[in-house]
Structures are given as C-alpha cells and as structure tokens.
Design a protein around this motif. Structure first.
Motif, PDB file in Angstrom:
ATOM      1  N   TRP A 193       5.144  49.398  43.780  1.00 26.49           N
ATOM      2  CA  TRP A 193       6.053  49.636  42.659  1.00 26.49           C
ATOM      3  C   TRP A 193       6.170  51.154  42.501  1.00 26.49           C
ATOM      4  O   TRP A 193       5.183  51.816  42.148  1.00 26.49           O
TER       5      TRP A 193
ATOM      6  N   ARG B 266      15.511  56.283  41.392  1.00 30.12           N
ATOM      7  CA  ARG B 266      15.507  54.835  41.231  1.00 30.12           C
ATOM      8  C   ARG B 266      14.083  54.293  41.158  1.00 30.12           C
ATOM      9  O   ARG B 266      13.131  54.963  41.571  1.00 30.12           O
TER      10      ARG B 266
ATOM     11  N   SER C 291      11.827  51.110  42.541  1.00 29.55           N
ATOM     12  CA  SER C 291      11.904  50.161  43.644  1.00 29.55           C
ATOM     13  C   SER C 291      10.672  49.271  43.694  1.00 29.55           C
ATOM     14  O   SER C 291       9.538  49.729  43.502  1.00 29.55           O
TER      15      SER C 291
ATOM     16  N   GLN D 294      14.034  45.587  45.931  1.00 23.73           N
ATOM     17  CA  GLN D 294      15.014  45.688  44.858  1.00 23.73           C
ATOM     18  C   GLN D 294      14.977  47.113  44.306  1.00 23.73           C
ATOM     19  O   GLN D 294      13.924  47.586  43.892  1.00 23.73           O
ATOM     20  N   HIS D 295      16.138  47.769  44.305  1.00 23.99           N
ATOM     21  CA  HIS D 295      16.210  49.175  43.915  1.00 23.99           C
ATOM     22  C   HIS D 295      17.113  49.315  42.690  1.00 23.99           C
ATOM     23  O   HIS D 295      18.300  48.987  42.753  1.00 23.99           O
ATOM     24  N   GLU D 296      16.546  49.807  41.605  1.00 22.81           N
ATOM     25  CA  GLU D 296      17.319  49.961  40.364  1.00 22.81           C
ATOM     26  C   GLU D 296      17.630  51.430  40.136  1.00 22.81           C
ATOM     27  O   GLU D 296      16.723  52.238  39.880  1.00 22.81           O
TER      28      GLU D 296
ATOM     29  N   LEU E 182      18.540  54.929  38.485  1.00 20.91           N
ATOM     30  CA  LEU E 182      18.255  55.507  37.179  1.00 20.91           C
ATOM     31  C   LEU E 182      19.206  56.681  36.971  1.00 20.91           C
ATOM     32  O   LEU E 182      19.280  57.591  37.801  1.00 20.91           O
TER      33      LEU E 182
ATOM     34  N   TYR F 164      11.410  54.952  32.980  1.00 22.48           N
ATOM     35  CA  TYR F 164      11.553  53.547  33.379  1.00 22.48           C
ATOM     36  C   TYR F 164      10.287  52.788  32.996  1.00 22.48           C
ATOM     37  O   TYR F 164       9.176  53.326  33.070  1.00 22.48           O
TER      38      TYR F 164
ATOM     39  N   HIS G 148       8.474  48.951  33.733  1.00 24.20           N
ATOM     40  CA  HIS G 148       8.486  47.674  34.476  1.00 24.20           C
ATOM     41  C   HIS G 148       7.461  46.741  33.860  1.00 24.20           C
ATOM     42  O   HIS G 148       6.300  47.114  33.649  1.00 24.20           O
TER      43      HIS G 148
END
Length: 361
Positions: free
Chosen positions: A284, A294, A296, A300-302, A304, A336, A338
């Motif tokens: 993570w 981002r 990751s 899965q890459h979000e 920012l 971020y 998670h």
C-alpha cells in the motif's frame, strides 16, 4: 374413502382418475410440508445463531468505535469538545440503529415462523382428517396456503444488521489526530532500513536512513533471499502487527518515489508486478512520478489532485482502526486515507527512482 363414482361440481370422474388426482395432491401436500419444515428450520437457525452474533458484533464494534474516538480526542480535547460529543452521539445512534434493525428482524422472523407453523398445521390437518372427496374440494384452499407460504422469503444477509464504522470518520478529527501524533517525538518510530533488502539500484547511507538511486546496478551488493533484485525497493528492519505507528520521510529531493507499507510476504525477485510496489495485494503506497501523485494497492491506482509535491511525507498506521494515512506536516493536510484489513506483519517500505529520500525520524 368412497369407492363409487362421485359427482364433483356437476361433472363425473372415473375411479382411476379420482385415485390419480388424490395421489398427486397428497404428494404435493407432503412435499410442501417438507419444504415448510426445512424453511422453518433454516429460519429458526438464523434467529438462534446469526442474529445474536450480529447483535454482539454491533455492540462490540460500537465499543471499539467509542474507544477510538475517545483516544484520539484526548490528544486535542481542548480544541474539539464539541466534535467529541457529536461523534459519540453518532456512534450511539448507529448502535441504536443496528440494534433496532436486529430487533425488527427478530419480530419479522418470529411472525414468519408462526405463519409457517399455522400453514403447516393446517395442511397436515387436511391431509389427516379429510376424506378423499373433502380433500379434493379443498384443493383451491391448499393451493392458496401453499402460495402464501412460498411468499415468505428466506433470510438474506443485510448491511442494515451491521454496525457501520464510517460513523466515526471525521475530517476534522483525522487532521487534528495526525497533527498531534506526528507533532510528538514520542509518537513517531525510529525507523531504520534493512540493508539486506536494499535493491542493487539503491545506495544506503551509513545511518541506514537515506536511499539514493543509481542508474547502474551495484556489483558489490551480495544477493540474498531478502533483497529486491530488480525494482528499486527497500524494507525497514522493523515490522508492526498491532498498535499505532508513525514516521516521516523527507521526499523533497525526489520526483519519483513510493512510500508506504508492505507485507513480509511481498516477493523480492524478478520484474513482475508481484514485486512492484502498489501493483499487488502485499503493498500500500503513496507514489510520485514527476507531477503525478496517487495511492496504489493491488494494481488499483487512485490519482490524487495535488498541486505540488510535499517536502515531507508523514505516514500513520493504525492497525486497531485498520487505517493507513498519508499526511503533509508543513500544511497539516491529510493527503490520503485508506481503510481496510492489513495482513501482518507490516513493514515500512520505500522505493526511489530519482535522487534521494530520507527517513526523518
């Protein structure tokens, strides 16, 4: 039972047809009674086994949520008394909602069980006490009762019966909590990098806190099972299995890096995605490549939407709350957060493909 011809509704039927109709109807009743019994047993088991567990879990999670809220607010109580009260009321309200949902389910399934028992008793009574002619005359009533029973659906899993942990999430609380933890020297870890894991494309400083990227692969670096042999990664020497942990990394000199946590099961050898940080289920990370930022995990890459890169990056790992948070100390900004389950043990992990990054403390 009548053995001679019968006149039903103005028509007549032969004895073989009558016996066949009775046989079919009786089998339908028996089959329906068996289905009703199985359905009742399933509902009884659900009420006896599942609902108490749901209630206990809701109470337990509500208690854990209260502790989480109180622990965090204790660090900044003078600034957020009203926020504490608001959040505790939300936890209480969510606990009450879950509890009421479970009570409603109990009442619903108790009524369903009673209705099924009534239908089953009625059908058994018809089968036992009515003669053949009467049974045939009751066929429509039997059909209606069977249809009524089939309208009672089996229990289904519902989120309404679960305690929703999101009720404790507050942007204000998260920001103040991160500031308090990272602002306290006692709240951060003394992280050192495990030299056995350092990629041959990285150079480790003598104090084991700074990683410098090199385009040439080191030939003096002895290979071993712990070492990353392709991607420019490194793990910390310390791992975490429970509790709250925080550390800060100086990233202002690099335009290509990754910082986060990884499981000890992260593969080390080869150029595949299973060894690449953020591209597998074992890591993570917050990453930067030029002006792209981002989070990751597992491929899965979000993205920012950051306008500039942070000079320092704070990492908070709260294993009790199942939360990983990235924070910029200079601006007090949460970059971020998670939420999810983390298989332990977890190691701080680093990757750099431009210049250097350093663990601050």
């Amino acid at each position: 039972r009548q053995e001679n011809r019968l006149n039903l509704g103005g028509g007549s039927c032969s004895e073989p047809r009558l016996r066949h109709s009775l046989f079919v109807l009786q089998n339908k009743i028996v089959d329906q009674c068996e289905r009703l019994q199985l359905q009742s047993a399933a509902i009884t088991k659900y009420v006896a086994d599942v609902l108490p567990g749901k209630n206990q879990r809701a109470v337990s999670m509500a208690s854990a949520a209260r502790e989480l809220v109180i622990q965090r607010l204790s660090l900044v109580r003078s600034l957020c008394e009203s926020e504490e009260q608001r959040l505790l009321e939300q936890v209480h309200g969510e606990e009450e909602r879950a509890h009421q949902s479970i009570l409603t389910q109990r009442v619903h399934w108790a009524e369903a069980l009673q209705k099924l028992d009534t239908i089953r008793t009625s059908l058994v009574g018809m089968l036992t006490h009515l003669d053949d002619l009467q049974l045939i005359q009751k066929e429509q009533e039997i059909f209606e009762r069977t249809e009524e029973a089939e309208g009672i659906l089996d229990p289904q899993e519902s989120e309404m019966l679960n305690f929703n942990e999101k009720c404790t999430r507050s942007p204000l609380l998260t920001r103040l909590w991160a500031t308090a933890v990272l602002g306290s020297l006692s709240g951060t870890e003394d992280i050192l990098i495990d030299e056995r894991t350092v990629s041959p494309f990285l150079q480790l400083s003598d104090d084991r806190k700074t990683l410098t990227f090199s385009t040439k692969k080191s030939k003096t670096c002895a290979d071993g099972p712990e070492r990353f042999d392709h991607w420019p990664n490194a793990l910390a020497a310390t791992s975490f299995q429970n509790g709250l942990h925080a550390w800060m990394v100086n990233v202002q000199n690099s335009c290509a890096y990754k910082v986060g946590v990884a499981s000890g099961h992260l593969p080390r050898k080869g150029s595949g995605s299973d060894c690449r940080l953020g591209h597998n289920a074992f890591s993570w990370v917050f990453s930067r490549y030029d002006q792209e930022f981002r989070f990751s995990h597992n491929g899965q890459h979000e993205p920012l939407g950051l306008l500039r890169g942070p000079a320092q990056l704070g990492v908070l790992l709260d294993l009790q709350a199942r939360e990983l948070l990235f924070y910029e100390p200079a601006s007090g900004t949460v970059l971020y957060t998670h939420h999810g389950s983390f298989p332990g043990p977890l190691f701080p992990v680093f990757a750099v493909a431009d210049q250097t990054i350093s663990i601050v403390r």
